[in-house]
Design an enzyme around this catalytic site. Structure first.
Site, PDB file in Angstrom:
ATOM      1  N   SER A   1       6.521  28.515  85.794  1.00 51.34           N
ATOM      2  CA  SER A   1       5.263  27.781  85.883  1.00 51.34           C
ATOM      3  C   SER A   1       4.778  27.745  87.328  1.00 51.34           C
ATOM      4  O   SER A   1       5.563  27.895  88.277  1.00 51.34           O
ATOM      5  CB  SER A   1       5.426  26.350  85.370  1.00 51.34           C
ATOM      6  OG  SER A   1       6.143  25.557  86.304  1.00 51.34           O
TER       7      SER A   1
ATOM      8  N   LYS B   1      14.178  15.096  88.601  1.00 51.36           N
ATOM      9  CA  LYS B   1      14.006  14.171  87.475  1.00 51.36           C
ATOM     10  C   LYS B   1      14.179  14.876  86.137  1.00 51.36           C
ATOM     11  O   LYS B   1      14.437  14.223  85.117  1.00 51.36           O
ATOM     12  CB  LYS B   1      12.637  13.488  87.541  1.00 51.36           C
ATOM     13  CG  LYS B   1      11.444  14.363  87.188  1.00 51.36           C
ATOM     14  CD  LYS B   1      10.137  13.588  87.282  1.00 51.36           C
ATOM     15  CE  LYS B   1       8.938  14.454  86.921  1.00 51.36           C
ATOM     16  NZ  LYS B   1       8.906  14.821  85.501  1.00 51.36           N
ATOM     17  N   ASP B   2      14.026  16.202  86.109  1.00 48.84           N
ATOM     18  CA  ASP B   2      14.134  16.963  84.865  1.00 48.84           C
ATOM     19  C   ASP B   2      15.537  17.473  84.597  1.00 48.84           C
ATOM     20  O   ASP B   2      15.767  18.150  83.589  1.00 48.84           O
ATOM     21  CB  ASP B   2      13.165  18.152  84.885  1.00 48.84           C
ATOM     22  CG  ASP B   2      11.713  17.722  84.828  1.00 48.84           C
ATOM     23  OD1 ASP B   2      11.444  16.626  84.307  1.00 48.84           O
ATOM     24  OD2 ASP B   2      10.846  18.470  85.322  1.00 48.84           O
TER      25      ASP B   2
ATOM     26  N   ARG C   1       9.689   5.926  78.906  1.00 47.40           N
ATOM     27  CA  ARG C   1       9.621   5.079  80.102  1.00 47.40           C
ATOM     28  C   ARG C   1       8.177   4.763  80.461  1.00 47.40           C
ATOM     29  O   ARG C   1       7.816   3.602  80.713  1.00 47.40           O
ATOM     30  CB  ARG C   1      10.304   5.798  81.278  1.00 47.40           C
ATOM     31  CG  ARG C   1      10.024   5.166  82.645  1.00 47.40           C
ATOM     32  CD  ARG C   1      10.460   6.076  83.776  1.00 47.40           C
ATOM     33  NE  ARG C   1       9.682   7.296  83.864  1.00 47.40           N
ATOM     34  CZ  ARG C   1       8.525   7.393  84.502  1.00 47.40           C
ATOM     35  NH1 ARG C   1       7.984   6.335  85.077  1.00 47.40           N
ATOM     36  NH2 ARG C   1       7.885   8.546  84.561  1.00 47.40           N
ATOM     37  N   ARG C   2       7.349   5.797  80.509  1.00 49.79           N
ATOM     38  CA  ARG C   2       5.946   5.582  80.835  1.00 49.79           C
ATOM     39  C   ARG C   2       5.233   4.809  79.729  1.00 49.79           C
ATOM     40  O   ARG C   2       4.427   3.925  79.999  1.00 49.79           O
ATOM     41  CB  ARG C   2       5.243   6.926  81.059  1.00 49.79           C
ATOM     42  CG  ARG C   2       5.570   7.593  82.387  1.00 49.79           C
ATOM     43  CD  ARG C   2       4.965   8.960  82.479  1.00 49.79           C
ATOM     44  NE  ARG C   2       5.169   9.570  83.788  1.00 49.79           N
ATOM     45  CZ  ARG C   2       5.340  10.869  83.986  1.00 49.79           C
ATOM     46  NH1 ARG C   2       5.320  11.698  82.949  1.00 49.79           N
ATOM     47  NH2 ARG C   2       5.515  11.351  85.198  1.00 49.79           N
TER      48      ARG C   2
ATOM     49  N   ARG D   1       3.089  17.934  75.678  1.00 47.96           N
ATOM     50  CA  ARG D   1       4.071  18.866  76.231  1.00 47.96           C
ATOM     51  C   ARG D   1       3.348  19.976  76.973  1.00 47.96           C
ATOM     52  O   ARG D   1       2.140  20.150  76.872  1.00 47.96           O
ATOM     53  CB  ARG D   1       4.927  19.476  75.117  1.00 47.96           C
ATOM     54  CG  ARG D   1       5.880  18.526  74.398  1.00 47.96           C
ATOM     55  CD  ARG D   1       7.095  18.139  75.232  1.00 47.96           C
ATOM     56  NE  ARG D   1       7.639  19.290  75.932  1.00 47.96           N
ATOM     57  CZ  ARG D   1       8.412  20.241  75.372  1.00 47.96           C
ATOM     58  NH1 ARG D   1       8.722  20.161  74.090  1.00 47.96           N
ATOM     59  NH2 ARG D   1       8.869  21.249  76.085  1.00 47.96           N
TER      60      ARG D   1
ATOM     61  N   THR E   1      -1.304  23.180  81.693  1.00 51.52           N
ATOM     62  CA  THR E   1      -1.513  23.186  80.247  1.00 51.52           C
ATOM     63  C   THR E   1      -1.938  21.803  79.768  1.00 51.52           C
ATOM     64  O   THR E   1      -2.843  21.655  78.934  1.00 51.52           O
ATOM     65  CB  THR E   1      -0.228  23.620  79.520  1.00 51.52           C
ATOM     66  OG1 THR E   1       0.102  24.959  79.900  1.00 51.52           O
ATOM     67  CG2 THR E   1      -0.402  23.562  78.009  1.00 51.52           C
ATOM     68  N   ARG E   2      -1.317  20.787  80.301  1.00 41.60           N
ATOM     69  CA  ARG E   2      -1.658  19.415  79.910  1.00 41.60           C
ATOM     70  C   ARG E   2      -3.088  19.074  80.346  1.00 41.60           C
ATOM     71  O   ARG E   2      -3.826  18.408  79.605  1.00 41.60           O
ATOM     72  CB  ARG E   2      -0.659  18.428  80.515  1.00 41.60           C
ATOM     73  CG  ARG E   2       0.745  18.586  79.981  1.00 41.60           C
ATOM     74  CD  ARG E   2       1.686  17.517  80.517  1.00 41.60           C
ATOM     75  NE  ARG E   2       3.074  17.839  80.219  1.00 41.60           N
ATOM     76  CZ  ARG E   2       4.080  16.988  80.298  1.00 41.60           C
ATOM     77  NH1 ARG E   2       3.858  15.742  80.663  1.00 41.60           N
ATOM     78  NH2 ARG E   2       5.310  17.358  80.014  1.00 41.60           N
TER      79      ARG E   2
ATOM     80  N   CYS F   1      16.591  12.104  78.448  1.00 39.42           N
ATOM     81  CA  CYS F   1      15.168  12.420  78.580  1.00 39.42           C
ATOM     82  C   CYS F   1      14.272  11.435  77.846  1.00 39.42           C
ATOM     83  O   CYS F   1      13.222  11.051  78.334  1.00 39.42           O
ATOM     84  CB  CYS F   1      14.934  13.830  78.058  1.00 39.42           C
ATOM     85  SG  CYS F   1      13.233  14.238  77.758  1.00 39.42           S
TER      86      CYS F   1
END
Length: 294
Positions: A10, A80-81, A126-127, A144, A149-150, A235
């Site tokens: 990406s 974080k991922d 979480r968000r 996703r 893309t988002r 996750c």
């Protein structure tokens, strides 16, 4: 000497890998660096939420394989991922100085307010639970794909807004899309949000990363990940941790969600940065036991 740097393909992942590559070249001009990109399973399967298809490990599996078979010497990740359990053969060998860890609200182009008749795109529990406290009238729908893309999905009318990490937006040069920056007191960030992690083989000499690695950020990341791991947070688990350093101490703030997700607890604890792992574990245990006994 030649170093092969593995990355997701990406745009954001490549930019983040380039940050590491530039740092290597600046301090080690004689080292040749090659970028090797690949698509991960997590990038391919976009029609299901991560908890339904295997969690965060789907973003690192192919990169781990590249390290083990020598197709890459180091790999670069958004910390974080990364899953909490890291292959002992492939340790985290360096972390970047932390970029802004906050989350941001992004509206469709030309809009100035949230249209609550449409869902807000948000990919983490979480968000979601913190967002619904800020906007009780909102509905939230999973989204996703990579950041671009988002944004395409947002601008096409599928969502009224997106909640994304400010760090990625800044690295992509898209600050002009931001409508609101949420303070950490409003939405507590994901553990290690804004931090880049570099992974390598256990026996590989990574001394060329010595000056890249930020020691204070490393201490913070250890505390945050210790908190999440103690609570078994993955996750999709609605947990969060955010640390800051003052003098030689880490002030760690954690979020713990009750079973029905209607209530959550936020609490802070302080310790010397040399006790980072213990700090994260102790705060997690205190919050969990406080909920059970309370």
């Amino acid at each position: 000497m030649k170093i092969k740097v593995g990355s997701r393909e990406s745009k954001l992942a490549v930019i983040q890998s380039q940050i590491v590559i530039d740092a290597i070249k600046k301090k080690n001009p004689d080292i040749e660096v090659e970028l090797v990109t690949m698509k991960t399973t997590g990038d391919i399967i976009l029609n299901k939420t991560l908890d339904k298809i295997g969690g965060k490990g789907l973003f690192v599996k192919e990169l781990d394989r590249a390290l083990l078979n020598g197709d890459a010497d180091i790999t670069v990740h958004s910390f974080k991922d990364m899953p909490m359990d890291v292959d002992e053969r492939l340790p985290i060998v360096a972390v970047s100085k932390r970029e802004d860890a906050r989350d941001v609200l992004i509206l469709p182009k030309g809009q100035t307010e949230i249209d609550f008749s449409k869902p807000i795109g948000c990919s983490s529990a979480r968000r979601r639970i913190q967002l619904q406290k800020l906007y009780p009238q909102c509905t939230v729908k999973s989204v996703r794909g990579n950041v671009l893309t988002r944004l395409d999905k947002l601008d096409s009318g599928e969502y009224s807004a997106l909640i994304l990490a400010y760090a990625g937006i800044k690295r992509l040069g898209l600050e002009d899309r931001v409508s609101r920056i949420f303070e950490t007191s409003e939405i507590l960030p994901a553990a290690c949000q804004g931090i880049l992690a570099v992974q390598s083989r256990k026996d590989f000499d990574v001394s060329f990363l010595d000056e890249f690695c930020d020691k204070d950020t490393l201490a913070i990341s250890i505390a945050e990940r210790s908190f999440i791991k103690t609570l078994d947070g993955g996750c999709s688990s609605p947990v969060a941790a955010y640390g800051v350093i003052e003098n030689d101490n880490i002030i760690l703030t954690g979020l713990y969600v009750e079973d029905d997700e209607n209530q959550y607890i936020i609490k802070s604890k302080t310790a010397n940065k040399s006790k980072a792992e213990i700090l994260g574990k102790e705060l997690a245990i205190e919050m969990r036991e406080g909920y059970i006994n309370g």
